[in-house]
Design an enzyme around this catalytic site. Structure first.
Site, PDB file in Angstrom:
ATOM      1  N   CYS A 334      21.370  10.621  26.695  1.00 45.69           N
ATOM      2  CA  CYS A 334      20.692  10.561  25.394  1.00 45.69           C
ATOM      3  C   CYS A 334      20.396  11.911  24.765  1.00 45.69           C
ATOM      4  O   CYS A 334      20.656  12.082  23.564  1.00 45.69           O
ATOM      5  CB  CYS A 334      19.419   9.739  25.464  1.00 45.69           C
ATOM      6  SG  CYS A 334      18.999   9.075  27.054  1.00 45.69           S
ATOM      7  N   ARG A 363      22.161  11.146  39.622  1.00 44.47           N
ATOM      8  CA  ARG A 363      20.745  11.036  39.940  1.00 44.47           C
ATOM      9  C   ARG A 363      20.562  11.077  41.447  1.00 44.47           C
ATOM     10  O   ARG A 363      21.292  10.436  42.182  1.00 44.47           O
ATOM     11  CB  ARG A 363      20.168   9.731  39.376  1.00 44.47           C
ATOM     12  CG  ARG A 363      20.249   9.697  37.863  1.00 44.47           C
ATOM     13  CD  ARG A 363      19.673   8.439  37.284  1.00 44.47           C
ATOM     14  NE  ARG A 363      19.945   8.393  35.846  1.00 44.47           N
ATOM     15  CZ  ARG A 363      19.715   7.354  35.078  1.00 44.47           C
ATOM     16  NH1 ARG A 363      19.211   6.250  35.610  1.00 44.47           N
ATOM     17  NH2 ARG A 363      19.981   7.396  33.791  1.00 44.47           N
ATOM     18  N   HIS A 385      23.922   5.103  21.612  1.00 42.61           N
ATOM     19  CA  HIS A 385      22.654   5.262  20.917  1.00 42.61           C
ATOM     20  C   HIS A 385      22.871   4.967  19.455  1.00 42.61           C
ATOM     21  O   HIS A 385      23.817   5.470  18.854  1.00 42.61           O
ATOM     22  CB  HIS A 385      22.103   6.663  21.153  1.00 42.61           C
ATOM     23  CG  HIS A 385      21.788   6.899  22.590  1.00 42.61           C
ATOM     24  ND1 HIS A 385      22.694   7.468  23.455  1.00 42.61           N
ATOM     25  CD2 HIS A 385      20.708   6.564  23.325  1.00 42.61           C
ATOM     26  CE1 HIS A 385      22.164   7.502  24.667  1.00 42.61           C
ATOM     27  NE2 HIS A 385      20.965   6.956  24.623  1.00 42.61           N
ATOM     28  N   LYS A 464      11.886  -3.650  25.169  1.00 42.63           N
ATOM     29  CA  LYS A 464      13.315  -3.836  25.398  1.00 42.63           C
ATOM     30  C   LYS A 464      13.687  -5.298  25.562  1.00 42.63           C
ATOM     31  O   LYS A 464      12.843  -6.150  25.837  1.00 42.63           O
ATOM     32  CB  LYS A 464      13.761  -3.047  26.624  1.00 42.63           C
ATOM     33  CG  LYS A 464      13.000  -3.396  27.882  1.00 42.63           C
ATOM     34  CD  LYS A 464      13.459  -2.539  29.055  1.00 42.63           C
ATOM     35  CE  LYS A 464      12.697  -2.903  30.317  1.00 42.63           C
ATOM     36  NZ  LYS A 464      13.218  -2.263  31.513  1.00 42.63           N
ATOM     37  N   HIS A 510      18.547   2.607  22.373  1.00 41.19           N
ATOM     38  CA  HIS A 510      19.312   2.992  23.549  1.00 41.19           C
ATOM     39  C   HIS A 510      19.817   1.697  24.149  1.00 41.19           C
ATOM     40  O   HIS A 510      19.028   0.791  24.389  1.00 41.19           O
ATOM     41  CB  HIS A 510      18.360   3.710  24.499  1.00 41.19           C
ATOM     42  CG  HIS A 510      18.954   4.034  25.813  1.00 41.19           C
ATOM     43  ND1 HIS A 510      19.337   5.294  26.157  1.00 41.19           N
ATOM     44  CD2 HIS A 510      19.236   3.254  26.864  1.00 41.19           C
ATOM     45  CE1 HIS A 510      19.830   5.287  27.380  1.00 41.19           C
ATOM     46  NE2 HIS A 510      19.790   4.053  27.825  1.00 41.19           N
TER      47      HIS A 510
END
Length: 642
Positions: A334, A363, A385, A464, A510
RNA sequence: GCUGCAGUAGCUCAGCCGGUAGAGCACGUCCUUGGUAAGGACGAGGUCCUGGGUUCAAGUCCCAGCUGCAGCUCCA
């Protein structure tokens, strides 16, 4: 006294009547399946007295609540059996869980699956004895004292930690009594079919600093058949484990020298991925998305601005020194997309802008959570996005929901939709949350999509829509997610110029549909059991020869099939046909085209399909037409039992 | 990350009480040229995860590390 039944009618009962009395009054089929009673929305024992005028509903043993009770009671039965078979065991906690139950215990010796037959036998004895579960309550001090006297330190701790004023209840079945909130089945015989599954370590209260206990897992059902079916599904899931299939079908690997959680995609699975990616891009272009590419590493500065470094540092790979400045491997796409947006002053006239990237991120997941392709440290997100105005938001969400539906259908997933709202800990104002959540709701409604509200289930920075997939074994997978980001536009000051010629904070959505390609495709392997439908199959048809003299003709057929746009390989070795059929079948490919003297003479191939077996002779062009249609329509053939 | 278990040929696994490593499949060569789920013979293939230690001797016992697996969240 009276109670109100679910259909709204009233039922007169004798004063002081219990749930069991209600069962008797209603009679008939309820006597066979009622295990508890829902009183004004609270599930209670059948032995409990019903309050005057309560709204009551009997709980069917087969219902979700009924099964939960059954499994919880099964946990008690197991606990009793453990105490009998392994004396000196201390009980900790034993709840019902999604597909069964467990009990955490501290035992004087190691419990292994070899103990299960003896435990199960003891459980059967208890079940057959049909002892009632009897509830009682005790004052706190007495309860603690009793637990301590009997050496039940875990129970004593639990009781002490119960909030002041809660009833401290116990359930007794025969000689066994356990601290328990309840409710329970009327008696042990209702635990009809039970099976112990595994034993594993677990920490007391989930705290790795505290005592490690042994956790015994089991499951229980209302009858043997359902239990067997469940066990069959577990078996099937094991056979479909993507790590096993990954080896058998040569799909992917990891390597010690490369590192844990980092996936090597072998040619076949890479082909599946490419096919998905091409489909993915096509669907995005149709919906007005633009591709973007962003670097794999970035100066730490951007993650300071985004806040990732502050909140997320332990999940990021350590910095590397580049000319004296700290750089990081990117954990998110992002911030980079925002930077592209910000290279120009944006007018409301050019919104919405939709940036899409299959962006690979890294990650540093805890080593213990890594799991095949499903939980990894390096993965590619199908990330996009959407930058838009508040007025456009609901319409954009609708568009994403449409995209989600198109993609999920193609893979044969059904799904459930959740609207996750503001959690207690959150950024931003309630008003912002309200507006964003409302837009999500409007979009869901306009698409006529049924959804459940997950109250407080939003991310701390975004309400969300979460979508959960149901695979072919009825297992749930984390699916698409759509988030209205209330954080980054502020942190980066992402703006557009409105019709009023003033800057406004942009709305940033997103969204990921597949999530991580590693996880999604790993899940697909299990969903299809490695047998990808024609449109996804890495090799759609294999050409096999009957004898070596047919190799030349086979090469021609291969070329024809390739020219027809199909993915083809060939098996022109010296093995017999039976061997080649077996090899083909184990490779789980959709089609096998066999060439022998007869076929060559007639200008056809002998076709075998995964779904229907030997299909006889077809011309190559007919076959191409058929395969092309299946590819275009993304046909998922019915499963054939193997 | 923590706890437990595991790591032997490309894969699946055997290897006793410590005495220098084996099978099946896969792979290679040869024979066989075949009709829908394994034709035959021969052969090659091993840092027994890595590093230390104990021992006359370690795949085997001990310690550490690496990797994998299970669990560690689903509210008595």
């Amino acid at each position: 006294m009276k109670v109100i039944l679910p259909d709204g009618s009233e039922r007169a009962l004798a004063d002081g009547a219990t749930g069991a009395d209600l069962v008797n009054a209603l009679g008939g089929r309820w006597a066979k399946k009622a295990v508890a009673v829902d009183v004004d929305g609270q599930v209670q024992d059948l032995a409990a007295r019903l309050p005057e005028g309560a709204k009551v509903k009997l709980v069917d043993a087969e219902s979700a609540e009924g099964l939960e009770l059954l499994r919880h009671s099964a946990a008690h039965v197991m606990a009793e059996a453990i105490l009998k078979v392994i004396p000196g065991t201390r009980l900790a906690i034993g709840p019902a869980i999604a597909d069964g139950f467990y009990y955490d215990v501290e035992a004087p010796r190691r419990i292994t699956p070899e103990d299960f037959p003896a435990l199960e036998e003891e459980m059967q004895r208890i079940i057959k004895a049909d002892v009632a579960f009897v509830r009682s309550e005790r004052p706190r001090a007495e309860a603690v004292q009793k637990a301590e006297l009997s050496g039940d330190k875990y129970k004593a701790e639990l009781i002490r930690d119960l909030p002041e004023g809660t009833a401290i209840s116990f359930y007794r079945s025969g000689d066994f009594e356990d601290l328990c909130r309840g409710p329970h089945l009327p008696s042990t015989r209702w635990v009809k079919a039970v099976k112990l599954l595994s034993v594993a370590g677990a920490y007391w209260r989930g705290d790795s600093k505290r005592q490690q206990l042994q956790r015994i897992y089991g499951t229980a059902f209302t009858d043997r058949k359902k239990l067997d079916e469940h066990l069959r599904l577990l078996e099937e899931a094991k056979k479909r484990d993507h790590r096993e299939l990954g080896k058998q079908l040569d799909l992917f690997s990891t390597d010690e020298q490369i590192g844990p959680g980092l996936i090597l995609w072998h040619p076949r699975l890479a082909m599946v991925r490419r096919t998905i990616e091409e489909f993915w891009w096509a669907e995005h272009y149709r919906r007005g998305y633009w591709p973007v590419y962003t670097p794999h590493i970035a100066s730490e500065q951007i993650y300071r601005t985004s806040g990732h470094l502050e909140n997320y540092a332990e999940m990021m790979y350590a910095p590397m020194d580049i000319d004296g400045a700290p750089y990081r491997v990117k954990p998110m796409n992002c911030p980079a997309h925002i930077k592209i947006y910000q290279t120009a002053r944006r007018s409301y006239r050019e919104l919405p802008l939709r940036y899409a990237e299959l962006g690979t991120v890294y990650r540093y997941e805890p080593s213990g959570t890594l799991h095949g392709m499903l939980r990894v440290r390096g993965f590619t997100q199908d990330d996009a996005h959407i930058f838009c105005t508040p007025e456009q938001l609901a319409g954009e969400i609708e568009g994403v929901l449409d995209l989600v539906d198109t993609l999920m259908r193609a893979f044969g997933y059904t799904y459930r939709t959740f609207l996750a709202t503001m959690p207690p800990k959150h950024l931003g104002t309630e008003e912002e949350w309200g507006r964003a959540t409302e837009a999500l709701r409007v979009a869901l409604d306009r698409r006529g999509l049924a959804y459940e509200v997950d109250e407080g289930g939003g991310a701390f920075y975004a309400p969300k829509i979460d979508i959960k997939l149901l695979d072919s074994l009825n297992r749930e997978w984390q699916g698409p997610t759509i988030q209205v980001d209330l954080n980054l536009p502020k942190r980066f000051r992402v703006e557009y110029v409105g019709a009023d010629n003033a800057p406004h904070e942009v709305i940033m959505v997103h969204r990921a549909v597949l999530g991580s390609l590693e996880r999604f495709i790993g899940g697909l392997v299990e969903h299809f059991g490695g047998a990808f439908p024609v449109w996804l199959a890495p090799v759609q048809v294999r050409v096999a020869t009957l004898a070596e003299r047919h190799a030349e003709a086979a090469a021609k057929v291969v070329a024809e099939l390739r020219a027809g746009g199909l993915r083809v390989d060939e098996d022109c070795g010296a093995e017999k046909l039976g061997y080649k059929v077996r090899e083909w079948s184990l490779a789980k490919l959709p089609y096998l085209a066999v060439l022998g003297d007869k076929e060559i003479a007639e200008g056809v191939v002998a076709l075998r399909s995964r779904a229907r077996g030997d299909e006889g002779k077809v011309t190559v062009s007919d076959f191409i037409a058929r395969a092309q249609r299946e590819i275009r329509e993304k046909t998922i053939e019915a499963k054939k039992e193997d």
